[in-house]
Design a protein around this motif. Structure first.
Motif, mmCIF file in Angstrom:
data_model
loop_
_atom_site.group_PDB
_atom_site.id
_atom_site.type_symbol
_atom_site.label_atom_id
_atom_site.label_comp_id
_atom_site.label_asym_id
_atom_site.label_seq_id
_atom_site.Cartn_x
_atom_site.Cartn_y
_atom_site.Cartn_z
ATOM 1 N N VAL A 1 16.130 -7.122 19.148
ATOM 2 C CA VAL A 1 15.603 -5.681 18.440
ATOM 3 C C VAL A 1 14.284 -6.010 17.736
ATOM 4 N N LYS A 2 15.030 -6.594 16.628
ATOM 5 C CA LYS A 2 13.754 -6.950 15.621
ATOM 6 C C LYS A 2 12.310 -7.531 16.365
ATOM 7 N N LEU A 3 12.554 -8.584 17.102
ATOM 8 C CA LEU A 3 12.062 -9.180 17.533
ATOM 9 C C LEU A 3 10.769 -8.246 18.394
ATOM 10 N N ALA A 4 11.426 -8.047 19.037
ATOM 11 C CA ALA A 4 11.199 -7.104 20.009
ATOM 12 C C ALA A 4 9.950 -6.141 19.557
ATOM 13 N N ASP A 5 10.787 -5.819 18.293
ATOM 14 C CA ASP A 5 9.766 -4.354 17.834
ATOM 15 C C ASP A 5 8.750 -4.864 16.966
ATOM 16 N N ARG A 6 8.686 -6.358 16.297
ATOM 17 C CA ARG A 6 7.622 -7.069 15.370
ATOM 18 C C ARG A 6 6.390 -7.287 16.431
ATOM 19 N N LEU A 7 6.915 -7.370 18.022
ATOM 20 C CA LEU A 7 5.994 -7.546 18.767
ATOM 21 C C LEU A 7 4.733 -6.848 19.022
ATOM 22 N N HIS A 8 5.936 -5.465 19.374
ATOM 23 C CA HIS A 8 4.945 -4.326 19.380
ATOM 24 C C HIS A 8 4.095 -3.463 18.717
ATOM 25 N N ASN A 9 4.633 -3.891 16.941
ATOM 26 C CA ASN A 9 3.718 -4.170 16.384
ATOM 27 C C ASN A 9 2.445 -3.951 15.873
ATOM 28 N N MET A 10 2.364 -5.731 16.769
ATOM 29 C CA MET A 10 1.206 -7.026 16.193
ATOM 30 C C MET A 10 0.672 -6.098 17.579
ATOM 31 N N ARG A 11 1.107 -6.118 18.753
ATOM 32 C CA ARG A 11 0.052 -5.278 19.991
ATOM 33 C C ARG A 11 -0.375 -4.545 19.232
ATOM 34 N N THR A 12 -0.164 -3.726 18.196
ATOM 35 C CA THR A 12 -0.917 -2.459 17.853
ATOM 36 C C THR A 12 -1.797 -2.063 16.833
ATOM 37 N N LEU A 13 -1.481 -3.971 16.010
ATOM 38 C CA LEU A 13 -2.165 -3.606 14.408
ATOM 39 C C LEU A 13 -3.194 -3.334 14.748
ATOM 40 N N GLY A 14 -4.299 -2.690 15.944
ATOM 41 C CA GLY A 14 -5.706 -2.594 15.449
ATOM 42 C C GLY A 14 -6.028 -1.988 14.265
ATOM 43 N N VAL A 15 -5.106 -0.711 14.333
ATOM 44 C CA VAL A 15 -5.716 0.642 13.537
ATOM 45 C C VAL A 15 -6.201 -0.167 12.029
ATOM 46 N N MET A 16 -4.972 -1.479 11.691
ATOM 47 C CA MET A 16 -4.507 -1.124 10.171
ATOM 48 C C MET A 16 -5.755 -1.695 9.811
ATOM 49 N N LYS A 17 -6.011 -1.676 8.135
ATOM 50 C CA LYS A 17 -7.315 -2.026 6.929
ATOM 51 C C LYS A 17 -6.998 -3.895 7.268
ATOM 52 N N VAL B 1 9.048 -1.035 22.616
ATOM 53 C CA VAL B 1 10.572 -1.205 22.669
ATOM 54 C C VAL B 1 11.793 -1.917 23.788
ATOM 55 N N ALA B 2 11.323 -1.486 23.950
ATOM 56 C CA ALA B 2 12.563 -0.898 25.015
ATOM 57 C C ALA B 2 12.285 -1.230 26.084
ATOM 58 N N ARG B 3 11.412 -1.657 26.571
ATOM 59 C CA ARG B 3 10.254 -2.088 27.726
ATOM 60 C C ARG B 3 10.777 -3.557 27.681
#
Length: 710
Positions: A141-157, A58-60
């Motif tokens: 910060v929240k947008l960056a947080d959501r962007l990284h979460n979306m990038r790593t969404l693959g492990v979820m159902k 997120v910081a990156r």
């Protein structure tokens, strides 16, 4: 192994930060990383990675935007309050109050549970907007947080992926667009598309890869042609062939019912030059090189978009007849177009405060705060805010010659509220291009708009049917809500005084202890709340009167009938809480009855109305009403007229009605058997006598064969 990877990640981040921050600032950020790593010790993400990976990424993302040190530290620590024993006070003492407030602002966005998903999403957006009004870095910060979460969404159902992606598309993408952060918006849109429609994404992605090879030669030819012409004219602009992203192609295919080849056969180029003057000169060069498509030129430099975006847009007929989209902008405009509000972030030098997009964002957030104050609940607030998050602008001129930016489809009332809330509340008419026009008239680019106001004018509930801006809608609702409360209180007092007249008292004369006891029993805090509830039809005045007068046993039996009580006098000019039924159109002089309707107050019907039979099943909701002796005003009434099917007969009827001082509001014609025509009129009349005079006057005409009130 994981720990080594973590160290590598933070060193990578520090290298990036050293490109634009001071050494002591980078050291402070590294100290925040150590604090966060210790706080998240032992915690892992669903993918199995140490949790600290997420804050670093997120910081990156924020470092790529060149954000200030406090925002980077807040990104590294954004989950410590929510997920670890660390508290706000600890962050404040370690890294300062500014960082603690940022982290607290981000944490508070997700700490509340609701019964319904819609309510939860609405409240989360509401909190996000309010956090933005305090410090816009919270949403970055929240947008960056959501962007990284979306990038790593693959492990979820799959169902959870779709839910998160849909929420991102509904909330975070529009906010990124509104703040001009196009790079983040585009990536979020494509990631959402991939999660919601994985098969469509795959098919479109494969089609794009196949088509890309066939385009290279033509793209290169057009690019070389533009560069060569610029060089001939002495310009060293950068020419970039750009590709539409997948979600944009999908939207065009779906919304415009186009095929993939039709969408993809539009070639898009971006020309970046040194200054604004060069932008316009380059526009002339490309128009000279390729013929422009009429009506497809847009000047967002002279009139920027709401989020600060600036560029010249034009569409050209390219070689072989292919359309070419060209955007021309300066390097600074390009930076703003990609990064939006984050592009001008310079907290340490104070430059941000003066940048155009920052000023626009602040203005928008001020409007958000105003809407929040007048919205009834989170769902109403989100309805208002979503209107503002999807703008498609038109530009109109004020009487002073200033340019006002409005969403496409905005009306004169929207314009009035955009100028000032008081102007909107008191507007009565509008001049568009110096001609009077209805208030519901949609506005178009370049129009000159002048609002006419009156001191005693009030917003009309009918305006809610056509206004489209959040500011107009929320202010009208707020005004009407307050007006309804005042009217309900006055009507409730009249109804209760009428019910108490059986006992020979008024509400003001009832002992205070009895009123207090009743308020406690009903759960109200003030007598005004009780009166509003009665006025809105929530409680029967007779039952409240009984409860207030429990000792008057001798008169209890007479309450239901009230043979000697006075009827409630109807003046004809009541507002929202005395309504006249549209089924029977009561007018002064008609025998009438009132029916209490929850939330609407009293609905007045004629005594012989066909719907009254249903109301007789609920005698507890009847109320005895009568007209005041002297009533001013006009009332709608229905009239059915059978006339000869002759030329000019409608004009004859209209003239006859006008001669009698009445107005025709509506007319519906129904041809019958060729010889006769039935006309259904809605007239406005003063009273029953006035209607009788009109009917007598119409019957005197030879063309009129039958006349009845409907």
């Amino acid at each position: 192994m994981n720990q080594e990877a973590s160290v590598f990640l933070i060193s990578d981040l520090c290298d990036l930060l050293e490109e634009y921050l001071e050494q002591d600032q980078v050291r402070e950020i590294y100290r925040a990383y150590l604090f966060g790593a210790e706080a998240h010790e032992g915690q892992h993400r669903m993918s199995g990675e140490p949790y600290i990976y997420h804050p670093i990424e997120v910081a990156r993302i924020l470092a790529d935007m060149r954000m200030d040190p406090q925002t980077i530290i807040a990104a590294l620590l954004h989950d410590v309050i929510e997920d670890t024993p660390a508290v706000k006070e600890q962050l404040s003492s370690e890294f300062g109050e500014e960082v603690a407030e940022l982290v607290d602002g981000v944490s508070k966005l997700t700490q509340i549970q609701f019964e319904s998903k819609a309510e939860q999403q609405a409240e989360n957006l509401r909190k996000m907007m309010l956090a933005m009004t305090r410090d816009i870095r919270v949403i970055l910060v929240k947008l960056a947080d959501r962007l990284h979460n979306m990038r790593t969404l693959g492990v979820m159902k799959p169902e959870k992926k779709r839910r998160i992606a849909r929420e991102t598309l509904d909330i975070y993408v529009p906010i990124a667009a509104r703040l001009g952060m196009n790079t983040i918006r585009i990536e979020l849109e494509d990631l959402c598309f991939k999660s919601i429609y994985p098969m469509r994404y795959k098919v479109l992605d494969n089609a794009l890869k196949r088509a890309r090879g066939n385009r290279k030669e033509l793209v290169s030819k057009i690019e070389t042609s533009i560069k060569h012409r610029l060089h001939q004219e002495g310009f060293e602009g950068e020419v970039i062939g750009r590709e539409k992203h997948l979600f944009s192609i999908y939207q065009k295919i779906r919304n415009k019912v186009q095929t993939f080849s039709e969408v993809f056969d539009v070639y898009a180029f971006r020309i970046i030059v040194d200054n604004v003057d060069a932008c316009y000169r380059v526009l002339g060069i490309v128009h000279n090189l390729y013929k422009p498509v009429p009506g497809k030129f847009k000047d967002y430099i002279a009139i920027p978009k709401a989020n600060g975006y600036q560029s010249l847009h034009t569409v050209l007929f390219g070689p072989y007849g292919v359309p070419i989209e060209v955007q021309i902008r300066t390097r600074e405009m390009h930076t703003v177009a990609e990064g939006g509000i984050a592009a001008h972030w310079r907290y340490k030098t104070g430059e941000a405060a003066g940048s155009t997009d920052h000023v626009r964002a602040r203005e928008w957030l001020r409007n958000v705060l105003e809407m929040q104050k007048s919205a009834g609940d989170s769902l109403e607030f989100i309805e208002n805010i979503k209107i503002d998050l999807f703008p498609d602008e038109v530009y109109v001129f004020t009487p002073q010659g200033s340019i006002m930016e409005m969403p496409r489809g905005a009306t004169a009332v929207d314009f009035a509220y955009a100028v000032h809330t008081d102007i909107g509340n008191s507007c009565v008419a509008v001049k568009i291009d110096r001609r009077l026009a209805p208030l519901r008239t949609p506005l178009f680019n370049g129009q000159h708009v002048e609002i006419i106001t009156a001191p005693n004018a009030k917003p009309n509930p009918a305006w809610l049917n056509f206004v489209i801006t959040a500011k107009a809608r929320s202010n009208i609702r707020h005004f009407l809500k307050n007006m309804q409360q005042d009217e309900a209180e006055q009507l409730g007092l009249r109804l209760l005084d009428k019910a108490l007249s059986v006992y020979g008292v008024s509400f003001d004369e009832v002992q205070e202890r009895r009123v207090s006891r009743l308020l406690n029993q009903y759960g109200f805090e003030t007598p005004e709340q009780l009166l509003v509830d009665i006025g809105l039809g929530g409680r029967m005045a007779q039952l409240v009167a009984r409860a207030l007068m429990p000792d008057e046993e001798g008169k209890l039996e007479s309450v239901a009938g009230e043979p000697h009580s006075q009827a409630l006098v109807i003046k004809g000019t009541e507002g929202m809480l005395v309504n006249y039924a549209k089924c029977c159109h009561p007018i002064p002089g008609d025998p009438i009855m009132g029916f209490l309707s929850a939330g609407r107050g009293i609905v007045i019907h004629t005594s012989n109305c066909s719907n009254v039979a249903d109301f007789r099943k609920h005698p507890e909701k009847w109320i005895d009403v009568q007209w005041e002796d002297e009533i001013e005003g006009e009332f709608p009434v229905g009239l059915r007229v059978d006339v000869s099917n002759q030329r000019g007969v409608l004009a004859m009827i209209a003239a006859a009605v006008a001669d009698m001082g009445a107005n025709i509001e509506n007319v519906v014609m129904d041809e019958r058997e060729g010889k006769f025509v039935t006309m259904a009129f809605t007239l406005t009349v003063r009273n029953r006598t006035h209607l009788a005079q009109i009917m007598r006057h119409l019957r005197s005409s030879k063309q009129v064969h039958k006349l009845i009130r409907s």
